[in-house]
Design a protein around this motif. Structure first.
Motif, PDB file in Angstrom:
ATOM      1  N   UNK A 155      -3.205  -2.268   4.445  1.00  0.00           N
ATOM      2  CA  UNK A 155      -2.696  -3.398   3.660  1.00  0.00           C
ATOM      3  C   UNK A 155      -1.701  -4.236   4.452  1.00  0.00           C
ATOM      4  N   UNK A 156      -0.923  -3.594   5.289  1.00  0.00           N
ATOM      5  CA  UNK A 156       0.075  -4.306   6.095  1.00  0.00           C
ATOM      6  C   UNK A 156      -0.573  -5.311   7.049  1.00  0.00           C
ATOM      7  N   UNK A 157      -1.830  -5.071   7.361  1.00  0.00           N
ATOM      8  CA  UNK A 157      -2.534  -5.970   8.288  1.00  0.00           C
ATOM      9  C   UNK A 157      -3.198  -7.143   7.580  1.00  0.00           C
ATOM     10  N   UNK A 158      -3.099  -7.192   6.253  1.00  0.00           N
ATOM     11  CA  UNK A 158      -3.804  -8.230   5.501  1.00  0.00           C
ATOM     12  C   UNK A 158      -2.822  -9.164   4.812  1.00  0.00           C
ATOM     13  N   UNK A 159      -3.047 -10.453   4.957  1.00  0.00           N
ATOM     14  CA  UNK A 159      -2.187 -11.466   4.323  1.00  0.00           C
ATOM     15  C   UNK A 159      -2.789 -11.982   3.024  1.00  0.00           C
ATOM     16  N   UNK A 160      -3.977 -11.511   2.659  1.00  0.00           N
ATOM     17  CA  UNK A 160      -4.609 -11.931   1.409  1.00  0.00           C
ATOM     18  C   UNK A 160      -3.930 -11.239   0.225  1.00  0.00           C
ATOM     19  N   UNK A 161      -4.309 -11.617  -0.990  1.00  0.00           N
ATOM     20  CA  UNK A 161      -3.741 -10.990  -2.182  1.00  0.00           C
ATOM     21  C   UNK A 161      -4.127  -9.520  -2.247  1.00  0.00           C
ATOM     22  N   UNK A 162      -3.292  -8.744  -2.917  1.00  0.00           N
ATOM     23  CA  UNK A 162      -3.567  -7.313  -3.037  1.00  0.00           C
ATOM     24  C   UNK A 162      -4.865  -7.072  -3.795  1.00  0.00           C
ATOM     25  N   UNK A 197       2.895  -7.225   1.487  1.00  0.00           N
ATOM     26  CA  UNK A 197       4.258  -7.176   0.941  1.00  0.00           C
ATOM     27  C   UNK A 197       4.564  -5.857   0.242  1.00  0.00           C
ATOM     28  N   UNK A 198       3.560  -5.007   0.049  1.00  0.00           N
ATOM     29  CA  UNK A 198       3.798  -3.762  -0.669  1.00  0.00           C
ATOM     30  C   UNK A 198       4.616  -2.792   0.169  1.00  0.00           C
ATOM     31  N   UNK A 199       5.619  -2.214  -0.471  1.00  0.00           N
ATOM     32  CA  UNK A 199       6.392  -1.160   0.174  1.00  0.00           C
ATOM     33  C   UNK A 199       5.607   0.153   0.092  1.00  0.00           C
ATOM     34  N   UNK A 200       5.986   1.107   0.930  1.00  0.00           N
ATOM     35  CA  UNK A 200       5.257   2.379   0.976  1.00  0.00           C
ATOM     36  C   UNK A 200       5.260   3.049  -0.393  1.00  0.00           C
ATOM     37  N   UNK A 201       6.378   3.001  -1.095  1.00  0.00           N
ATOM     38  CA  UNK A 201       6.462   3.621  -2.417  1.00  0.00           C
ATOM     39  C   UNK A 201       5.491   2.951  -3.387  1.00  0.00           C
ATOM     40  N   UNK A 202       5.387   1.625  -3.313  1.00  0.00           N
ATOM     41  CA  UNK A 202       4.469   0.908  -4.188  1.00  0.00           C
ATOM     42  C   UNK A 202       3.017   1.252  -3.851  1.00  0.00           C
ATOM     43  N   UNK A 273      -0.899  -8.867 -16.649  1.00  0.00           N
ATOM     44  CA  UNK A 273       0.268  -9.261 -17.428  1.00  0.00           C
ATOM     45  C   UNK A 273       1.300  -9.841 -16.465  1.00  0.00           C
ATOM     46  N   UNK A 274       1.615 -11.120 -16.620  1.00  0.00           N
ATOM     47  CA  UNK A 274       2.538 -11.737 -15.652  1.00  0.00           C
ATOM     48  C   UNK A 274       3.993 -11.370 -15.921  1.00  0.00           C
ATOM     49  N   UNK A 275       4.245 -10.600 -16.968  1.00  0.00           N
ATOM     50  CA  UNK A 275       5.580 -10.079 -17.244  1.00  0.00           C
ATOM     51  C   UNK A 275       5.773  -8.709 -16.602  1.00  0.00           C
ATOM     52  N   UNK A 276       4.810  -7.830 -16.818  1.00  0.00           N
ATOM     53  CA  UNK A 276       4.950  -6.443 -16.363  1.00  0.00           C
ATOM     54  C   UNK A 276       4.536  -6.237 -14.915  1.00  0.00           C
ATOM     55  N   UNK A 277       3.640  -7.074 -14.425  1.00  0.00           N
ATOM     56  CA  UNK A 277       3.110  -6.884 -13.075  1.00  0.00           C
ATOM     57  C   UNK A 277       3.794  -7.842 -12.113  1.00  0.00           C
ATOM     58  N   UNK A 278       4.578  -7.269 -11.211  1.00  0.00           N
ATOM     59  CA  UNK A 278       5.365  -8.087 -10.279  1.00  0.00           C
ATOM     60  C   UNK A 278       4.972  -7.796  -8.835  1.00  0.00           C
TER      61      UNK A 278
END
Length: 278
Positions: A155-162, A197-202, A273-278
């Motif tokens: 994932x760190x190598x990709x700039x596209x959306x998750x 942008x995801x951290x390892x924990x995420x 959900x644009x509230x819960x999912x950040x």
């Protein structure tokens, strides 16, 4: 299109039925589907022992004892129907393109109204060098499942959306649109987030939720939205457990007050959900 849980459900139904058996007859009712059917398929495969039934990504693999593998892809609308030949009535239809008669008295039908599915025949020892198998990423489930560190590095190598990254079969094999949306909701991650942008924990939480969603879907026999049904004719049941997919305007099951939003990413519908999912 049937995704990993649907194909795995079919694999689990075929495995005890076919391993150690053979096909006595293979009836092809047309010469092609997405691609031409294997030349002389009945001659080459009839009466040959079926040694292994397995799944790789969204492909069914039937290994034969004489070193050939039948690659079976369901396409957009394909179904596999299993019937005992001793049944009082047998199912048949205009889109039954290939019918297999087994040595243990079963009829297995490949029904595909839209004809995007296919059957290909290759030497078993060459599969890993074939497209797309040579580029497929790790399986999210199985004996050697995808690890957190491997996923995070990819994932760190990709700039596209998750969300789009999860559908890249080079990163995770077999994950599709429905279960990517569901897993991201479970992990409370926005599908709009950049994959890098995801951290390892995420990433760890996301992988856990991907595996949880897939296991629950397999236990429910997959999801039936249009054409898919289990080999015995039953529909899948996981669609009744959707938390976001196809739930546009309904309230989020996390916060219970934000309506689910639908967007389109790379031509595919995404629900979140644009509230819960950040």
């Amino acid at each position: 299109m049937p995704e990993l849980p649907e194909v795995e459900t079919i694999c689990q139904a075929l495995k005890p039925l076919l391993e150690g058996q053979s096909f006595l007859k293979i009836q092809a009712n047309r010469p092609d589907l997405r691609y031409p059917l294997p030349v002389n398929m009945e001659t080459v495969l009839s009466h040959k022992l079926i040694s292994l039934i397995s799944r790789r990504a969204k492909y069914l693999l039937l290994d034969f004892s004489h070193g050939l593998t039948l690659i079976w892809h369901l396409g957009m609308s394909g179904r596999v129907i299993i019937e005992n030949l001793n049944a009082l009535s047998l199912n048949s239809g205009p889109h039954d393109h290939v019918v297999f008669i087994t040595s243990n008295n079963y009829k297995i039908t490949f029904r595909d109204p839209r004809r995007f599915g296919f059957l290909l025949l290759y030497p078993t020892n060459q599969l890993k060098s074939l497209h797309p198998f040579k580029t497929l990423g790790p399986e999210p489930l199985g004996d050697i499942p995808l690890g957190v560190s491997v996923l995070h590095a990819a994932l760190k190598r990709r700039t596209i959306s998750i969300k789009n990254a999860l559908l890249d079969q080079r990163i995770i094999a077999g994950l599709g649109n429905i279960y990517a949306s569901e897993a991201l909701w479970q992990a409370r991650l926005s599908p709009r987030r950049g994959a890098n942008t995801l951290r390892l924990k995420e990433t760890k939480i996301l992988l856990i939720e991907i595996q949880n969603v897939l296991r629950r879907a397999i236990s429910a026999g997959g999801s039936t939205l249009r054409d898919y049904a289990q080999p015995n004719g039953d529909t899948g049941y996981f669609q009744y457990s959707f938390n976001v997919y196809k739930r546009e305007h309904l309230l989020c099951n996390h916060c219970h007050f934000t309506p689910i939003t639908r967007i389109v990413q790379s031509g595919r519908a995404t629900y979140y959900c644009d509230k819960c999912q950040q």
